[in-house]
Design a protein around this motif. Sequence first.
Motif, PDB file in Angstrom:
ATOM      1  N   PRO A  38      -4.623   6.635  12.412  1.00 14.16           N
ATOM      2  CA  PRO A  38      -3.558   7.031  13.342  1.00 14.16           C
ATOM      3  C   PRO A  38      -2.769   5.819  13.823  1.00 14.16           C
ATOM      4  O   PRO A  38      -3.277   4.699  13.879  1.00 14.16           O
ATOM      5  N   ASN A  39      -1.509   6.062  14.160  1.00 16.44           N
ATOM      6  CA  ASN A  39      -0.603   5.022  14.655  1.00 16.44           C
ATOM      7  C   ASN A  39      -0.369   3.933  13.609  1.00 16.44           C
ATOM      8  O   ASN A  39      -0.265   2.739  13.935  1.00 16.44           O
ATOM      9  N   GLU A  40      -0.272   4.364  12.374  1.00 23.71           N
ATOM     10  CA  GLU A  40       0.119   3.498  11.271  1.00 23.71           C
ATOM     11  C   GLU A  40       1.080   4.289  10.379  1.00 23.71           C
ATOM     12  O   GLU A  40       1.064   5.517  10.366  1.00 23.71           O
ATOM     13  N   ILE A  41       1.898   3.562   9.645  1.00 24.58           N
ATOM     14  CA  ILE A  41       2.755   4.188   8.647  1.00 24.58           C
ATOM     15  C   ILE A  41       2.551   3.473   7.318  1.00 24.58           C
ATOM     16  O   ILE A  41       2.480   2.251   7.278  1.00 24.58           O
ATOM     17  N   GLN A  42       2.425   4.246   6.282  1.00 29.36           N
ATOM     18  CA  GLN A  42       2.255   3.701   4.936  1.00 29.36           C
ATOM     19  C   GLN A  42       3.434   4.131   4.078  1.00 29.36           C
ATOM     20  O   GLN A  42       3.837   5.296   4.111  1.00 29.36           O
ATOM     21  N   LYS A  43       3.988   3.170   3.339  1.00 30.21           N
ATOM     22  CA  LYS A  43       5.088   3.467   2.423  1.00 30.21           C
ATOM     23  C   LYS A  43       4.742   2.971   1.031  1.00 30.21           C
ATOM     24  O   LYS A  43       4.284   1.840   0.854  1.00 30.21           O
ATOM     25  N   MET A  44       4.976   3.838   0.053  1.00 30.30           N
ATOM     26  CA  MET A  44       4.858   3.423  -1.339  1.00 30.30           C
ATOM     27  C   MET A  44       6.150   3.794  -2.044  1.00 30.30           C
ATOM     28  O   MET A  44       6.490   4.976  -2.144  1.00 30.30           O
ATOM     29  N   SER A  45       6.896   2.790  -2.482  1.00 32.27           N
ATOM     30  CA  SER A  45       8.079   3.019  -3.310  1.00 32.27           C
ATOM     31  C   SER A  45       7.607   3.054  -4.754  1.00 32.27           C
ATOM     32  O   SER A  45       7.210   2.024  -5.312  1.00 32.27           O
ATOM     33  N   ALA A  46       7.630   4.246  -5.360  1.00 36.80           N
ATOM     34  CA  ALA A  46       7.047   4.401  -6.692  1.00 36.80           C
ATOM     35  C   ALA A  46       7.884   3.739  -7.778  1.00 36.80           C
ATOM     36  O   ALA A  46       7.354   3.250  -8.779  1.00 36.80           O
ATOM     37  N   GLY A  47       9.211   3.736  -7.611  1.00 38.61           N
ATOM     38  CA  GLY A  47      10.087   3.039  -8.535  1.00 38.61           C
ATOM     39  C   GLY A  47       9.822   3.345  -9.997  1.00 38.61           C
ATOM     40  O   GLY A  47       9.766   4.506 -10.405  1.00 38.61           O
ATOM     41  N   THR A  48       9.634   2.286 -10.795  1.00 40.40           N
ATOM     42  CA  THR A  48       9.453   2.445 -12.245  1.00 40.40           C
ATOM     43  C   THR A  48       8.138   3.111 -12.611  1.00 40.40           C
ATOM     44  O   THR A  48       7.943   3.491 -13.769  1.00 40.40           O
ATOM     45  N   GLY A  49       7.225   3.241 -11.648  1.00 43.91           N
ATOM     46  CA  GLY A  49       5.987   3.963 -11.922  1.00 43.91           C
ATOM     47  C   GLY A  49       4.777   3.292 -11.310  1.00 43.91           C
ATOM     48  O   GLY A  49       4.624   2.069 -11.357  1.00 43.91           O
ATOM     49  N   VAL A  50       3.913   4.099 -10.721  1.00 35.33           N
ATOM     50  CA  VAL A  50       2.684   3.593 -10.120  1.00 35.33           C
ATOM     51  C   VAL A  50       1.640   4.707 -10.150  1.00 35.33           C
ATOM     52  O   VAL A  50       1.973   5.898 -10.064  1.00 35.33           O
ATOM     53  N   PHE A  51       0.372   4.328 -10.299  1.00 35.05           N
ATOM     54  CA  PHE A  51      -0.744   5.254 -10.163  1.00 35.05           C
ATOM     55  C   PHE A  51      -1.414   4.985  -8.820  1.00 35.05           C
ATOM     56  O   PHE A  51      -1.560   3.819  -8.411  1.00 35.05           O
ATOM     57  N   HIS A  52      -1.819   6.053  -8.145  1.00 40.78           N
ATOM     58  CA  HIS A  52      -2.596   5.845  -6.923  1.00 40.78           C
ATOM     59  C   HIS A  52      -3.557   6.998  -6.703  1.00 40.78           C
ATOM     60  O   HIS A  52      -3.412   8.078  -7.287  1.00 40.78           O
ATOM     61  N   SER A  53      -4.546   6.740  -5.869  1.00 38.10           N
ATOM     62  CA  SER A  53      -5.482   7.777  -5.446  1.00 38.10           C
ATOM     63  C   SER A  53      -5.544   7.764  -3.933  1.00 38.10           C
ATOM     64  O   SER A  53      -5.329   6.736  -3.288  1.00 38.10           O
ATOM     65  N   GLU A  54      -5.813   8.917  -3.358  1.00 31.64           N
ATOM     66  CA  GLU A  54      -5.949   9.064  -1.911  1.00 31.64           C
ATOM     67  C   GLU A  54      -7.150   9.949  -1.647  1.00 31.64           C
ATOM     68  O   GLU A  54      -7.313  10.999  -2.285  1.00 31.64           O
ATOM     69  N   TYR A  55      -7.977   9.512  -0.733  1.00 33.96           N
ATOM     70  CA  TYR A  55      -9.141  10.327  -0.414  1.00 33.96           C
ATOM     71  C   TYR A  55      -9.564  10.078   1.025  1.00 33.96           C
ATOM     72  O   TYR A  55      -9.154   9.094   1.656  1.00 33.96           O
ATOM     73  N   ASN A  56     -10.364  10.991   1.542  1.00 33.66           N
ATOM     74  CA  ASN A  56     -10.850  10.863   2.907  1.00 33.66           C
ATOM     75  C   ASN A  56     -11.756   9.647   2.983  1.00 33.66           C
ATOM     76  O   ASN A  56     -12.741   9.541   2.243  1.00 33.66           O
ATOM     77  N   GLY A  57     -11.435   8.722   3.883  1.00 30.73           N
ATOM     78  CA  GLY A  57     -12.207   7.498   4.025  1.00 30.73           C
ATOM     79  C   GLY A  57     -13.480   7.667   4.827  1.00 30.73           C
ATOM     80  O   GLY A  57     -14.186   6.693   5.080  1.00 30.73           O
TER      81      GLY A  57
END
Length: 233
Positions: free
Chosen positions: A87-106
Motif C-alpha cells: 500500500p501507498n506505492e505505485i508501480q509502473k511498467m512500460s512494456a514497450g518493445t516487449g517484456v515478460f513478467h509475473s505477479e503473485y501474492n507475496g
Amino acid sequence: MITVRRNNERGHADHGWLDSHHTFSFANYYDPKHMGFRSLRVINEDRVAPGRGFGAHPHQDMEILSYVRSGKLAHKDSMGQEEVLGPNEIQKMSAGTGVFHSEYNGSQTDPVHFFQIWIEPKQRGIKPSYEQLKFDESEKQNRFKVLASPTPVAGAATINQDAKVSVAVLDPATKLDYAVDESRHVWLHVVEGDVAVNGQQLQTGDAAAVSNEHVLEIATNGSKSEVLVFDLA
C-alpha cells in the motif's frame, strides 16, 4: 457531461484463487460499448489468494500501473526487476518493445487486493522500463496525490502517454475539487466509500466518465472514501 457506470455493470470473474472485476472488456468479458475510455484501456480490481498469482506472461506497447490497497504484490520481470509492492506505492511498467513478467501474492497467509491499470502508449516501440515509488499516506489525505504523469513529478511514475493518474482519500463530510481543463476528459473510479460527484451519487466500485466539465466537486457522504482520477487527453 457525466455518465455513470455502476459497480454491478462491470465484468466479473471468480477463479477461486482470483476474484477479478473488469471495468472494461478484458479476457472472457467482452462488451463492445466498454472497450476503454480515451487512452485508458483496463482497470482490473483483483483479489488474489495467499501464495497464488499470475505466471510469467508477455506484454508489449502498454503502460501498466499497479496500485495495492492491501497485502503484498510480488513482481518479477525480464528486465531483472524483482520487487514487492505494498500500500501507498505505485508501480509502473512500460512494456514497450516487449517484456515478460509475473505477479503473485507475496504472502502465504493474507490475500492481496490491488488495481491493475493499462494505458495505451503515445509512442510505440520504446525501450521497456520500470518504476516503483513509495509515498507517505498523508500525501493522499483530503488532497490529490499524483501517481503517474506524462512529465516528471516528484514521487510519481512517468508514463508514455498524455494522461495523469491521481488518488485521494477523503474523510467523512469532506469536499474536494478537481479542476478539469476544457480539452480534457476524466474517468473517476470510486475505490471505496460513498461520494457525490457534481451531484451524482457514487458508491464503491462505481465510476463516472466526464467530459465538458470545468470542475469536479467530490463530496463524501457518511463514510471515508477513496477515489482514483484519470485525467486524459
